[in-house]
Design a protein around this motif. Structure first.
Motif, PDB file in Angstrom:
ATOM      1  N   ILE A 189     -31.714  74.006 -63.881  1.00 34.91           N
ATOM      2  CA  ILE A 189     -30.675  72.977 -63.837  1.00 34.91           C
ATOM      3  C   ILE A 189     -29.637  73.362 -62.793  1.00 34.91           C
ATOM      4  CG2 ILE A 189     -28.874  71.784 -65.137  1.00 34.91           C
ATOM      5  CD1 ILE A 189     -31.657  71.088 -66.063  1.00 34.91           C
ATOM      6  N   ARG A 190     -29.450  72.476 -61.808  1.00 34.94           N
ATOM      7  CA  ARG A 190     -28.451  72.701 -60.761  1.00 34.94           C
ATOM      8  C   ARG A 190     -28.583  74.091 -60.139  1.00 34.94           C
ATOM      9  NH1 ARG A 190     -23.120  69.969 -63.643  1.00 34.94           N
ATOM     10  NH2 ARG A 190     -23.831  67.815 -63.504  1.00 34.94           N
ATOM     11  N   LEU A 269     -33.964  71.044 -54.921  1.00 35.61           N
ATOM     12  CA  LEU A 269     -34.094  70.728 -56.337  1.00 35.61           C
ATOM     13  C   LEU A 269     -35.333  69.893 -56.632  1.00 35.61           C
ATOM     14  CD1 LEU A 269     -30.406  69.835 -57.336  1.00 35.61           C
ATOM     15  CD2 LEU A 269     -31.647  71.968 -57.739  1.00 35.61           C
ATOM     16  N   LYS A 270     -35.622  68.919 -55.752  1.00 31.52           N
ATOM     17  CA  LYS A 270     -36.690  67.982 -56.091  1.00 31.52           C
ATOM     18  C   LYS A 270     -37.149  67.198 -54.872  1.00 31.52           C
ATOM     19  CE  LYS A 270     -37.540  64.137 -59.311  1.00 31.52           C
ATOM     20  NZ  LYS A 270     -36.905  63.231 -60.305  1.00 31.52           N
ATOM     21  N   PHE A 271     -38.480  67.083 -54.732  1.00 25.85           N
ATOM     22  CA  PHE A 271     -39.059  66.130 -53.790  1.00 25.85           C
ATOM     23  C   PHE A 271     -39.275  64.832 -54.566  1.00 25.85           C
ATOM     24  CE2 PHE A 271     -40.155  70.123 -51.738  1.00 25.85           C
ATOM     25  CZ  PHE A 271     -39.942  69.849 -50.391  1.00 25.85           C
ATOM     26  N   GLU A 272     -38.529  63.804 -54.222  1.00 25.12           N
ATOM     27  CA  GLU A 272     -38.580  62.558 -54.982  1.00 25.12           C
ATOM     28  C   GLU A 272     -39.700  61.660 -54.472  1.00 25.12           C
ATOM     29  OE1 GLU A 272     -33.912  62.263 -56.303  1.00 25.12           O
ATOM     30  OE2 GLU A 272     -34.466  61.479 -54.333  1.00 25.12           O
ATOM     31  N   ASP A 273     -39.904  60.533 -55.146  1.00 17.64           N
ATOM     32  CA  ASP A 273     -40.980  59.620 -54.772  1.00 17.64           C
ATOM     33  C   ASP A 273     -40.751  59.073 -53.365  1.00 17.64           C
ATOM     34  OD1 ASP A 273     -42.110  59.987 -57.226  1.00 17.64           O
ATOM     35  OD2 ASP A 273     -41.173  58.212 -58.122  1.00 17.64           O
ATOM     36  N   VAL A 274     -41.835  59.018 -52.613  1.00 19.23           N
ATOM     37  CA  VAL A 274     -41.759  58.512 -51.244  1.00 19.23           C
ATOM     38  C   VAL A 274     -41.371  57.042 -51.259  1.00 19.23           C
ATOM     39  CG1 VAL A 274     -43.076  58.037 -49.142  1.00 19.23           C
ATOM     40  CG2 VAL A 274     -43.439  60.168 -50.402  1.00 19.23           C
ATOM     41  N   LYS A 275     -40.410  56.665 -50.416  1.00 22.22           N
ATOM     42  CA  LYS A 275     -39.961  55.289 -50.287  1.00 22.22           C
ATOM     43  C   LYS A 275     -40.189  54.826 -48.855  1.00 22.22           C
ATOM     44  CE  LYS A 275     -38.329  55.375 -54.501  1.00 22.22           C
ATOM     45  NZ  LYS A 275     -38.872  54.571 -55.589  1.00 22.22           N
ATOM     46  N   ALA A 276     -41.056  53.827 -48.692  1.00 21.58           N
ATOM     47  CA  ALA A 276     -41.347  53.272 -47.376  1.00 21.58           C
ATOM     48  C   ALA A 276     -41.769  54.394 -46.421  1.00 21.58           C
ATOM     49  CB  ALA A 276     -40.139  52.490 -46.849  1.00 21.58           C
ATOM     50  N   VAL A 277     -40.963  54.661 -45.386  1.00 24.64           N
ATOM     51  CA  VAL A 277     -41.347  55.667 -44.389  1.00 24.64           C
ATOM     52  C   VAL A 277     -40.600  56.977 -44.576  1.00 24.64           C
ATOM     53  CG1 VAL A 277     -41.942  53.922 -42.666  1.00 24.64           C
ATOM     54  CG2 VAL A 277     -39.603  54.773 -42.789  1.00 24.64           C
ATOM     55  N   PHE A 283     -31.182  68.191 -52.742  1.00 27.24           N
ATOM     56  CA  PHE A 283     -30.785  69.577 -52.495  1.00 27.24           C
ATOM     57  C   PHE A 283     -29.565  69.930 -53.346  1.00 27.24           C
ATOM     58  CE2 PHE A 283     -32.871  68.163 -48.667  1.00 27.24           C
ATOM     59  CZ  PHE A 283     -33.582  69.262 -48.199  1.00 27.24           C
ATOM     60  N   LEU A 284     -29.492  71.185 -53.754  1.00 22.88           N
ATOM     61  CA  LEU A 284     -28.271  71.729 -54.339  1.00 22.88           C
ATOM     62  C   LEU A 284     -27.514  72.391 -53.202  1.00 22.88           C
ATOM     63  CD1 LEU A 284     -26.720  72.284 -57.038  1.00 22.88           C
ATOM     64  CD2 LEU A 284     -27.788  74.544 -57.004  1.00 22.88           C
ATOM     65  N   ILE A 285     -26.287  71.930 -52.944  1.00 18.97           N
ATOM     66  CA  ILE A 285     -25.523  72.440 -51.812  1.00 18.97           C
ATOM     67  C   ILE A 285     -24.206  73.043 -52.318  1.00 18.97           C
ATOM     68  CG2 ILE A 285     -26.607  70.739 -50.306  1.00 18.97           C
ATOM     69  CD1 ILE A 285     -24.022  69.135 -50.368  1.00 18.97           C
ATOM     70  N   THR A 286     -23.302  73.345 -51.408  1.00 19.37           N
ATOM     71  CA  THR A 286     -22.001  73.901 -51.775  1.00 19.37           C
ATOM     72  C   THR A 286     -20.895  72.940 -51.348  1.00 19.37           C
ATOM     73  OG1 THR A 286     -21.756  75.074 -49.675  1.00 19.37           O
ATOM     74  CG2 THR A 286     -22.874  76.248 -51.477  1.00 19.37           C
ATOM     75  N   GLU A 287     -19.722  73.118 -51.918  1.00 27.65           N
ATOM     76  CA  GLU A 287     -18.594  72.255 -51.559  1.00 27.65           C
ATOM     77  C   GLU A 287     -18.233  72.452 -50.084  1.00 27.65           C
ATOM     78  OE1 GLU A 287     -16.029  69.340 -51.701  1.00 27.65           O
ATOM     79  OE2 GLU A 287     -17.301  69.894 -53.418  1.00 27.65           O
ATOM     80  N   GLU A 288     -18.373  73.688 -49.609  1.00 31.86           N
ATOM     81  CA  GLU A 288     -18.083  73.975 -48.207  1.00 31.86           C
ATOM     82  C   GLU A 288     -18.992  73.168 -47.285  1.00 31.86           C
ATOM     83  OE1 GLU A 288     -17.938  77.817 -45.118  1.00 31.86           O
ATOM     84  OE2 GLU A 288     -18.844  77.996 -47.131  1.00 31.86           O
ATOM     85  N   SER A 289     -20.286  73.181 -47.589  1.00 28.97           N
ATOM     86  CA  SER A 289     -21.225  72.442 -46.736  1.00 28.97           C
ATOM     87  C   SER A 289     -21.071  70.933 -46.911  1.00 28.97           C
ATOM     88  CB  SER A 289     -22.668  72.860 -47.044  1.00 28.97           C
ATOM     89  OG  SER A 289     -22.971  72.651 -48.410  1.00 28.97           O
ATOM     90  N   ALA A 290     -20.671  70.484 -48.123  1.00 26.19           N
ATOM     91  CA  ALA A 290     -20.456  69.049 -48.348  1.00 26.19           C
ATOM     92  C   ALA A 290     -19.348  68.520 -47.445  1.00 26.19           C
ATOM     93  CB  ALA A 290     -20.125  68.791 -49.816  1.00 26.19           C
TER      94      ALA A 290
END
Length: 329
Positions: A189-190, A269-277, A283-290
């Protein structure tokens, strides 16, 4: 049909007389009308009304040669409607009973273990949603106390799992009749490894075990926290080309292509379902990178595209149209 009968008896006649069949019901053609395959409520109410008027006319001596045939026709309609309604009620009752049996049936329920006193212990259930896990007091997260981060634990988890499994085996073999520690550690989780304990004994055993091995790895200090206290870090959904990608190489490539974005503690975190192309990746990122991503207009370089980024803070992105295509320019 006479809506307001005169009240005087009239002898039976073959002439047309005001009756239940004059204007309130369709004219008979001599042959018996075929009944509809399905009687609706409107037809049923009409049949009941005409039968009532026929009965009233008979009581008052106002009879018509069509009344006998019409009575049979409309009685059949009423009977068909009542039969259909009864059958529907039986089907609904059967469905209700089936649901109740399924809910009450415990024949396939997993067997519960028993402690030394013979008291049944709860069995860990199947995968839970994030909202369920954080409410479960038997779920804990394993973190690195020095960095308050879960990534170092994930990197060392294979080794940590071996040590914990060895301690659990040693305890069980030493006291096979006593309480047995049981766990489920599949959830992440996270970016934090979550361990679900089967009972309070298991939770206490895990706490003691983590204390014992907390300093076993250089630069790592293990600590357990309640799952509800997992630090909230931003997540980012990035729409990438639809292609096979190894997680480690993916992170390495994004970091090389986007040197301004600090990615030290990023994880996939997860490869989600492919949408169109596009292939949406969470991704789990940091506040700095956000903050840096926002300064860059929420876009990163990837391959031959300027990939769209959507940042989530304080809530689960799965509740926000998972994997939706990025809005058009």
């Amino acid at each position: 049909m006479n809506m307001r009968p005169s009240g005087k008896a009239t002898p039976i006649s073959t002439k047309s007389t005001p009756s239940a069949s004059s204007t309130s019901r369709p004219q008979a053609s001599g042959a018996k009308s075929a009944l509809p395959t399905a009687v609706n409520a409107k037809t049923y109410r009409k049949a009941k009304f005409i039968l009532k008027k026929i009965a009233q006319n008979q009581e008052e001596g106002i009879l018509n040669v069509r009344d006998t045939d019409d009575r049979k026709k409309y009685e059949a309609i009423v009977a068909a409607f009542d039969s259909s309604k009864a059958a529907k009620s039986r089907v609904e009752a059967g469905k209700t009973n089936k649901r109740n049996r399924s809910r009450d049936d415990t024949s396939n329920a997993p067997k519960r273990s028993k402690d030394a006193s013979g008291v049944s212990q709860p069995v860990a259930q199947g995968p839970l949603k994030y909202s369920d896990i954080v409410k479960d007091h038997l779920s804990v997260a394993l973190i690195d106390e020095s960095s308050n981060c879960g990534k170092p634990v994930l990197e060392k988890w294979p080794e940590i799992e071996v040590r914990l499994s060895g301690l659990a085996m040693e305890s069980t073999l030493a006291n096979p009749e006593g309480p047995i520690p049981r766990f489920d550690s599949e959830e992440v989780i996270r970016g934090h490894r979550v361990i679900r304990c089967e009972d309070e004994f298991s939770k206490e055993f895990l706490r003691r075990s983590i204390t014992e091995i907390s300093d076993a790895w250089l630069g790592l200090k293990l600590k357990l926290i309640p799952a509800k206290d997992i630090p909230t870090r931003p997540r980012a959904r990035i729409w990438l080309p639809n292609m096979r990608m190894d997680r480690a190489k993916l992170l390495q490539y994004i970091a090389i292509m986007n040197p301004r974005v600090p990615m030290t503690n990023w994880s996939v975190l997860k490869f989600e379902d492919v949408k169109a192309v596009s292939q949406p990746v969470l991704f789990l990122i940091t506040e700095e990178s956000a903050k840096v991503l926002e300064e860059l207009g929420c876009r990163i370089h990837f391959g031959v595209r300027h990939a769209k980024v959507k940042i989530f803070r304080g809530r689960e992105p799965d509740d926000d149209n998972e994997g939706e295509e990025p809005p058009p320019e």
